[in-house]
Write an enzyme that holds these catalytic residues in place. Structure first.
Site, short mmCIF file in Angstrom:
data_model
loop_
_atom_site.label_atom_id
_atom_site.label_comp_id
_atom_site.label_asym_id
_atom_site.label_seq_id
_atom_site.Cartn_x
_atom_site.Cartn_y
_atom_site.Cartn_z
N ASN A 80 162.12 106.54 57.54
CA ASN A 80 161.45 105.89 56.41
C ASN A 80 162.26 106.19 55.16
O ASN A 80 162.24 107.31 54.66
CB ASN A 80 160.02 106.46 56.30
CG ASN A 80 159.28 105.95 55.07
OD1 ASN A 80 159.75 105.05 54.38
ND2 ASN A 80 158.13 106.54 54.80
N LYS A 92 161.74 105.11 52.27
CA LYS A 92 160.90 105.11 51.05
C LYS A 92 161.59 104.30 49.95
O LYS A 92 162.23 103.31 50.24
CB LYS A 92 160.57 106.55 50.64
CG LYS A 92 160.01 107.37 51.82
CD LYS A 92 159.45 108.69 51.41
CE LYS A 92 158.92 109.42 52.65
NZ LYS A 92 158.23 110.68 52.33
N HIS A 126 150.65 105.08 54.86
CA HIS A 126 151.38 106.30 54.48
C HIS A 126 150.64 107.01 53.34
O HIS A 126 150.08 106.35 52.47
CB HIS A 126 152.81 105.94 54.04
CG HIS A 126 153.71 107.13 53.96
ND1 HIS A 126 153.66 108.02 52.91
CD2 HIS A 126 154.65 107.60 54.81
CE1 HIS A 126 154.54 108.99 53.13
NE2 HIS A 126 155.16 108.76 54.27
N GLU A 185 151.66 108.37 50.78
CA GLU A 185 152.14 108.00 49.44
C GLU A 185 151.50 106.70 48.97
O GLU A 185 151.25 106.50 47.79
CB GLU A 185 153.68 107.93 49.44
CG GLU A 185 154.28 109.33 49.53
CD GLU A 185 155.64 109.43 50.18
OE1 GLU A 185 156.30 108.39 50.36
OE2 GLU A 185 156.04 110.56 50.51
N GLU A 239 151.31 112.98 59.80
CA GLU A 239 152.12 113.47 58.69
C GLU A 239 151.25 114.30 57.73
O GLU A 239 150.62 113.74 56.82
CB GLU A 239 152.73 112.29 57.92
CG GLU A 239 153.66 111.43 58.74
CD GLU A 239 154.68 110.71 57.86
OE1 GLU A 239 155.86 110.76 58.21
OE2 GLU A 239 154.30 110.12 56.82
N GLY A 266 158.34 116.13 52.37
CA GLY A 266 159.29 116.37 51.30
C GLY A 266 159.27 117.78 50.73
O GLY A 266 159.86 118.03 49.68
N SER A 300 159.15 116.77 56.75
CA SER A 300 160.26 117.74 56.71
C SER A 300 160.93 117.95 58.06
O SER A 300 161.35 119.07 58.38
CB SER A 300 159.78 119.08 56.13
OG SER A 300 159.38 118.91 54.78
P1 13P Z 1 160.20 113.85 54.72
O1 13P Z 1 160.88 113.81 56.05
O2 13P Z 1 161.14 113.59 53.57
O3 13P Z 1 159.37 115.10 54.56
O4 13P Z 1 159.17 112.62 54.69
C1 13P Z 1 158.32 112.42 55.77
C2 13P Z 1 157.64 111.12 55.61
O5 13P Z 1 156.81 110.95 54.73
C3 13P Z 1 158.03 110.03 56.52
O6 13P Z 1 157.19 108.94 56.39
#
Ligand code: 13P
Length: 249
Positions: A9, A11, A93, A95, A163, A169, A209
């Site tokens: 992803n 983002k 997600h 976010e 997640e 992150g 992560s």
């Molecule tokens: P990270 O791997 O950067 O922690 O992000 C995970 C994520 O949100 C994938 O959708």
């Protein structure tokens, strides 16, 4: 049996220049033993799909509207994503839930729209740190799963990504026992709703992560069918060893 899936992803990262990373990834994995999916920003979908057309690497999107078309300035529909070359779309997600106030009912409507456009939906769910510390993790997951997953969901058209918000992150990851507990719980919830046989078909990804260093340990867990990777999917140098770890799991 379930084919493993390494999903990236990107983002809100990536310009045309980033497509060299996709090209490197394609060149490095001409015949992967797992499914590989890259979800770039919508601006790069057409170019990414073109580059990967003759390769096993699949391209997905990061969100869609719940309607197929209409007066929704700035939004993109599932049929448009399919037309651009996407075969999958990430939905729900954390976010999006946080930045855009998306509730599970809206996520369910988006997943239905994705299915109608023949896109695989990747449903994301996970608890906050406060919820984990209050021992509410499984309740939160059960609630998100129940309300975000439409009845049309099958193992063929839907992937579920656990997640934990506090692991995204941050460099923090749950312990293997914590990941296993949630994945086992997800499988049992799916069994209760869809029946044993249908529940077996859903792929369960872990996200948060995931890095080359921790991927082997995570992929060794029962009921982890792959990963949804953010930061470490942005470069072929980081994502490629994660793919290899999944192939070797
Ligand atoms: P990270 O791997 O950067 O922690 O992000 C995970 C994520 O949100 C994938 O959708």
């Amino acid at each position: 049996m379930r084919r493993k899936l390494a999903a990236g992803n990107w983002k809100m990262n990536g310009t045309n220049a980033s497509l060299t990373e996709l090209q490197t990834l394609i060149a490095t994995h001409p015949a992967p033993g797992v499914d590989i999916l890259i979800c770039p920003p919508a601006t790069l979908l057409v170019q990414a799909a073109g580059l990967s057309a003759d390769s096993p690497v699949m391209i997905g999107a990061q969100d869609c509207h719940s309607a197929a078309s209409g007066a929704h300035t700035g939004d993109i529909s599932a049929p448009m994503l399919a037309d651009a070359g996407a075969v999958a779309v990430i939905l729900g997600h954390s976010e999006r839930r946080q930045d855009h106030g998306e509730e599970s009912a809206l996520v369910a409507a988006k997943i239905s729209a994705a299915h109608a456009a023949h896109l695989t939906a990747i449903l994301c769910l996970g608890e906050s740190l406060a919820e984990r510390e209050a021992a509410q993790t499984l309740d939160v997951i059960a609630d998100q799963l129940r309300h975000s997953l439409p009845d049309t969901a099958t193992g063929a058209n839907t992937v579920i990504a656990y997640e934990p918000i506090w692991a995204i992150g941050t460099g923090l990851t749950p312990s293997p026992a914590q990941i296993s507990e949630v994945h086992r719980f997800l499988r049992s919830e799916l069994r209760a709703r869809f029946g044993s046989e249908a529940a077996t078909g859903f792929r369960l990804l872990y996200g948060g992560s995931v890095k080359p260093a921790n991927a082997p340990e995570i992929f060794a867990l029962d009921d982890v069918d792959g990963a949804l990777v953010g930061g470490a999917s942005l470069t072929a140098a980081d994502f490629s060893p994660i793919i290899t770890a999944l192939e070797n799991a």
